[in-house]
Design an enzyme around this catalytic site. Sequence first.
Site, short mmCIF file in Angstrom:
data_model
loop_
_atom_site.label_atom_id
_atom_site.label_comp_id
_atom_site.label_asym_id
_atom_site.label_seq_id
_atom_site.Cartn_x
_atom_site.Cartn_y
_atom_site.Cartn_z
N HIS A 94 1.35 4.21 -3.13
CA HIS A 94 1.12 5.64 -2.92
C HIS A 94 2.39 6.48 -3.05
O HIS A 94 2.31 7.71 -2.99
CB HIS A 94 0.43 5.88 -1.58
CG HIS A 94 -1.02 5.51 -1.64
ND1 HIS A 94 -1.44 4.20 -1.55
CD2 HIS A 94 -2.12 6.27 -1.85
CE1 HIS A 94 -2.75 4.18 -1.69
NE2 HIS A 94 -3.19 5.42 -1.88
N TRP A 147 -8.93 3.02 -10.04
CA TRP A 147 -8.14 3.14 -8.81
C TRP A 147 -8.85 2.45 -7.64
O TRP A 147 -8.24 1.71 -6.88
CB TRP A 147 -7.88 4.61 -8.48
CG TRP A 147 -7.04 4.80 -7.25
CD1 TRP A 147 -7.49 5.05 -6.00
CD2 TRP A 147 -5.62 4.70 -7.17
NE1 TRP A 147 -6.43 5.14 -5.12
CE2 TRP A 147 -5.27 4.94 -5.82
CE3 TRP A 147 -4.62 4.46 -8.10
CZ2 TRP A 147 -3.96 4.93 -5.39
CZ3 TRP A 147 -3.30 4.46 -7.66
CH2 TRP A 147 -2.98 4.68 -6.32
N TYR A 206 0.84 -1.20 0.00
CA TYR A 206 0.00 0.00 0.00
C TYR A 206 0.88 1.26 0.00
O TYR A 206 0.62 2.20 -0.76
CB TYR A 206 -0.94 -0.01 1.21
CG TYR A 206 -1.96 1.09 1.16
CD1 TYR A 206 -3.11 0.96 0.38
CD2 TYR A 206 -1.78 2.27 1.87
CE1 TYR A 206 -4.05 1.98 0.32
CE2 TYR A 206 -2.71 3.28 1.81
CZ TYR A 206 -3.84 3.13 1.03
OH TYR A 206 -4.77 4.15 0.97
N TYR A 218 -4.53 17.22 0.11
CA TYR A 218 -4.89 15.85 0.44
C TYR A 218 -3.66 15.09 0.91
O TYR A 218 -2.64 15.06 0.22
CB TYR A 218 -5.50 15.18 -0.80
CG TYR A 218 -6.02 13.77 -0.61
CD1 TYR A 218 -6.36 13.26 0.62
CD2 TYR A 218 -6.17 12.95 -1.72
CE1 TYR A 218 -6.85 11.98 0.75
CE2 TYR A 218 -6.66 11.67 -1.60
CZ TYR A 218 -7.00 11.19 -0.36
OH TYR A 218 -7.48 9.91 -0.23
#
Length: 114
Positions: free
Chosen positions: A22, A76, A18, A41
Amino acid sequence: MRRVCFILRVRPDRLAEYRERHAAVWPDMLRALRDAGWHDYSLFLHDDGLLVGHFRTEDLAASLAAMERTGVNARWQAEMAPFFEGLDGRRPDEGFTVLPEIFNLEAQLEALDD
């Protein structure tokens, strides 16, 4: 502009992947988020899998709806769904829990000045 904080839980066996995913999010996804009104964000991930997201938006419902209209978001979300616990068949962007803001330093300081 509203500040939004949300939580999800990443599967412990998928934490490293993960993080890797990212490190370099798809350029089309980055542009879609920006164009949909997601500002500042950030994601924060604890070693136990707790994922905390934070962003600012003028209108949460409109920002989510704008992302819903993009093809890149559907791709996504499909790729990210296996990383999470407790979605019960929902996509990650449908399964996060928004936390209510209970303290804002700037707002309280501004109230003192009024």
